[in-house]
Scaffold this active site. Structure first.
Site, mmCIF file in Angstrom:
data_model
loop_
_atom_site.group_PDB
_atom_site.id
_atom_site.type_symbol
_atom_site.label_atom_id
_atom_site.label_comp_id
_atom_site.label_asym_id
_atom_site.label_seq_id
_atom_site.Cartn_x
_atom_site.Cartn_y
_atom_site.Cartn_z
ATOM 1 N N GLY A 94 96.033 35.247 39.251
ATOM 2 C CA GLY A 94 94.672 34.768 38.118
ATOM 3 C C GLY A 94 93.894 36.100 38.859
ATOM 4 N N GLY A 96 91.224 37.940 39.999
ATOM 5 C CA GLY A 96 90.693 37.401 40.792
ATOM 6 C C GLY A 96 89.341 38.825 41.402
ATOM 7 N N ASP A 129 86.878 39.413 47.647
ATOM 8 C CA ASP A 129 84.959 39.515 47.649
ATOM 9 C C ASP A 129 85.466 39.695 45.196
ATOM 10 O OD1 ASP A 129 85.875 42.460 46.469
ATOM 11 O OD2 ASP A 129 84.737 42.838 48.333
ATOM 12 N N GLY A 130 86.257 39.974 44.530
ATOM 13 C CA GLY A 130 85.266 40.395 43.673
ATOM 14 C C GLY A 130 85.463 41.535 43.077
ATOM 15 N N ARG A 180 87.341 47.334 31.090
ATOM 16 C CA ARG A 180 88.775 47.189 30.409
ATOM 17 C C ARG A 180 89.252 46.787 28.980
ATOM 18 N NH1 ARG A 180 93.862 46.330 34.916
ATOM 19 N NH2 ARG A 180 93.241 44.215 34.264
ATOM 20 N N ASP A 256 103.252 40.565 38.185
ATOM 21 C CA ASP A 256 101.956 40.246 37.613
ATOM 22 C C ASP A 256 101.084 41.414 37.038
ATOM 23 O OD1 ASP A 256 102.005 40.105 40.208
ATOM 24 O OD2 ASP A 256 100.181 40.864 40.400
ATOM 25 N N ASN A 257 101.751 42.858 37.138
ATOM 26 C CA ASN A 257 101.670 43.659 36.805
ATOM 27 C C ASN A 257 102.369 43.990 35.395
ATOM 28 O OD1 ASN A 257 99.252 43.809 38.845
ATOM 29 N ND2 ASN A 257 100.573 45.052 39.754
HETATM 30 P P1 AMP Z 1 96.900 44.011 42.040
HETATM 31 O O1 AMP Z 1 98.193 44.006 42.606
HETATM 32 O O2 AMP Z 1 95.885 44.226 41.903
HETATM 33 O O3 AMP Z 1 97.242 43.412 40.714
HETATM 34 O O4 AMP Z 1 96.435 42.861 42.398
HETATM 35 C C1 AMP Z 1 97.110 41.194 42.648
HETATM 36 C C2 AMP Z 1 96.016 40.129 42.739
HETATM 37 O O5 AMP Z 1 95.183 40.246 43.613
HETATM 38 C C3 AMP Z 1 95.750 39.923 41.367
HETATM 39 O O6 AMP Z 1 95.797 38.291 40.901
HETATM 40 C C4 AMP Z 1 93.682 40.746 41.656
HETATM 41 O O7 AMP Z 1 93.382 39.469 40.786
HETATM 42 C C5 AMP Z 1 93.528 40.444 42.810
HETATM 43 N N1 AMP Z 1 92.890 40.756 43.536
HETATM 44 C C6 AMP Z 1 92.627 42.197 43.892
HETATM 45 N N2 AMP Z 1 91.720 42.458 44.802
HETATM 46 C C7 AMP Z 1 90.631 41.941 44.773
HETATM 47 C C8 AMP Z 1 89.490 41.712 45.134
HETATM 48 N N3 AMP Z 1 88.987 42.623 45.420
HETATM 49 N N4 AMP Z 1 89.388 40.189 44.581
HETATM 50 C C9 AMP Z 1 89.759 39.261 44.608
HETATM 51 N N5 AMP Z 1 90.993 39.611 43.802
HETATM 52 C C10 AMP Z 1 91.702 40.554 44.550
HETATM 53 MG MG MG Z 2 97.302 43.056 39.502
#
Ligand code: AMP
Ligand code: MG
Length: 498
Positions: A94, A96, A129-130, A180, A256-257
């Site tokens: 989700g 994050g 940390d979002g 975005r 998810d990407n």
């Molecule tokens: P990504 O590989 O960057 O597409 O991220 C994979 C998952 O990790 C997604 O659900 C993102 O929302 C979550 N995510 C990535 N970086 C963070 C962050 N700094 N804080 C919280 N969730 C994250």
């Molecule tokens: Mg992603």
């Protein structure tokens, strides 16, 4: 909200995702940034979306871009999804670190999501940390805008702001938020979220939404879910072909990407290749090379099979029939990909006619480039001029470790061009429209990020955006941005920085 500032009319939100059932998202307001400061507003994109760029850059606008001010009509939410990460299924991911503000209809009549990325924790943040650091935000801005200018379907970057807060990675770094813009943020993993729970109604609801939003043309098909799947597969096949034709490596092709719209999404450790080496991997987390350049077409196939699986209950009157439909759709991917790739490679080489050995001709060049560490982008760019003048061969040959390796191929190529005739100048023009001079080369991206993060200087970043968003133009004075890195400038690894 202060009407006098005009902020009430900043976005004419027209939200549809927020009308879906609660299971699709979590509603929450973005946490406000402490002391936001504007880095950049994408004026052209703002105008395309019918937004006032000056208003966006005003203190009120910066408040919106940083989560401090919730704009009129926003219905902020974090989307839920699942996904296969490096082949392992994670039933709940989700947004994050991203919050969807809402949807706007652009001047082109197209609906787009506006999302704040890096604005703070959501219910889906897990251990994160979002937040986002300035480096990855600038990286996404540069690369996504360059992709758009290269004609590759992609999410866009509307703005970047500093939050005035530090985020802790290996060290404290300036925090930032990217605004975005996407056709939508629905992913293969969004379908997987509902399918993994056996929630067939959720999958159907999502599929109906996707058809209405992205593929209205399939609405009346006899088997509308199969027709939707075929459309997604077609768009993805074309997208990956474009990546391959321009030397782009996504780096994290988790399900998810992968966007259902067919746009490139989630720029992390992505990069463009300099020297042509098919097995290139930049991402520090991709230790097995799963998402290497030359694996991308087959990874997309695998990801699309995961999408097809989620649709099986909708594809036929029983499971067996659904499976047959899913398989037929998936089995069509390789030929869709190959057709898109072949059409693209013909344009790159200036081949006007279709002949059976076109692919072999292209592959022969690529093999010679690989064996001779030729720069991918420059080789094709200089080939445009070589199509007009044999004298330019000297420039192309120089890119090969053993220059004679080019000569052998050039003879065959010229023979082919001569046999199909055509106007050489027109051929050059059409080749130049698909073979860029400027890509965001890794060493330039690093240089731009380092200056911004370490010294607070964004001028290099701005120049790089300017140069790489006119990728097909000769830009006198910017030649160094077209040049490959010198050996001490080569970037061997990229990081997602999350
Ligand atoms: P990504 O590989 O960057 O597409 O991220 C994979 C998952 O990790 C997604 O659900 C993102 O929302 C979550 N995510 C990535 N970086 C963070 C962050 N700094 N804080 C919280 N969730 C994250
Ligand atoms: Mg992603």
């Amino acid at each position: 909200m202060d009407a006098a500032t005009g902020l009430d009319s900043l976005f004419a939100f027209d939200n549809t995702y927020a009308r879906l059932p609660d299971a699709f998202f979590a509603r929450l307001a973005p946490p406000p940034a402490a002391a936001p400061q504007l880095v950049i507003v994408n004026e052209q994109l703002a105008q395309q979306l019918g937004l006032d760029p000056r208003l966006l850059a005003s203190p009120g606008g910066i408040g919106v871009l940083s989560g401090k001010v919730l704009p009129y009509g926003a219905e902020p939410l974090a989307m839920v999804y699942a996904g296969h990460q490096f082949g392992h299924f994670v039933p709940q991911l989700g947004d994050g670190r991203a919050i969807l503000l809402g949807e706007v209809i652009g001047r082109d009549g197209l609906r787009r999501d506006v999302q704040l990325k890096g604005c703070g924790p959501t219910p889906f943040s897990r251990r994160g940390d979002g937040r986002a650091a300035l480096g990855p935000v600038l990286r996404e801005y540069i690369i996504s805008e360059a992709m758009a200018a290269l004609g590759i379907p992609t999410t866009r970057s509307l703005a970047a702001v500093l939050t005035g807060e530090e985020v802790l990675r290996e060290m404290p770094l300036p925090g930032a938020i990217l605004t975005r813009v996407a056709s939508s943020h629905i992913r293969v993993g969004t379908f997987q979220f509902f399918a993994a729970r056996g929630d067939v109604d959720g999958v159907r609801r999502l599929a109906d939404y996707v058809i209405a939003r992205h593929y209205p043309e399939v609405g009346r098909a006899a088997n509308r879910y199969r027709a939707m799947l075929d459309c997604v597969i077609e768009r993805q096949a074309r997208l990956i072909a474009q990546w391959m034709l321009l030397g782009f490596i996504h780096g994290v092709m988790n399900t998810d990407n992968m966007a259902i719209s067919g746009e490139t999404i989630d720029y992390g450790p992505c990069a463009f290749m300099d020297t042509y080496e098919p097995a290139t991997v930049f991402s520090s987390i991709d230790r097995m090379g799963r998402y290497a350049y030359n694996n991308q077409p087959s990874i997309a196939h695998w990801n699309l099979a995961r999408l097809a699986e989620t649709l099986i209950p909708l594809l036929g009157s029983d499971k067996e029939e659904g499976l047959i439909e899913a398989r037929a759709a998936i089995d069509a991917y390789p030929s869709k990909y190959e057709a898109a790739y072949l059409a693209g490679v013909r344009r790159k080489l200036g081949l006007l006619q279709e002949r059976p050995d076109d692919l072999a001709l292209a592959q022969d060049l690529l093999d010679r480039m690989a064996a001779n560490k030729a720069d991918f982008t420059l080789t094709f760019r200089q080939l445009c001029d070589a199509a007009v003048s044999v004298e330019v061969d000297a420039e192309v040959r120089r890119l090969f470790d053993a220059p004679a390796a080019f000569d052998g191929w050039a003879v065959k190529w010229r023979h082919r061009l001569a046999s199909e005739g055509g106007n050489a100048v027109e051929r050059r023009t059409s080749m130049r429209a698909v073979n860029p001079a400027y890509i965001p080369r890794n060493h330039r991206v690093e240089e731009a990020i380092t200056a911004a993060v370490d010294e607070g200087r964004t001028s290099i970043f701005e120049t790089l955006v300017q140069v790489t968003t006119a990728p097909f133009d000769d830009q006198p004075g910017s030649e160094r941005y077209a040049e490959p890195p010198q050996s001490h400038q080569i970037v061997h690894q990229t990081f997602c920085g999350t």
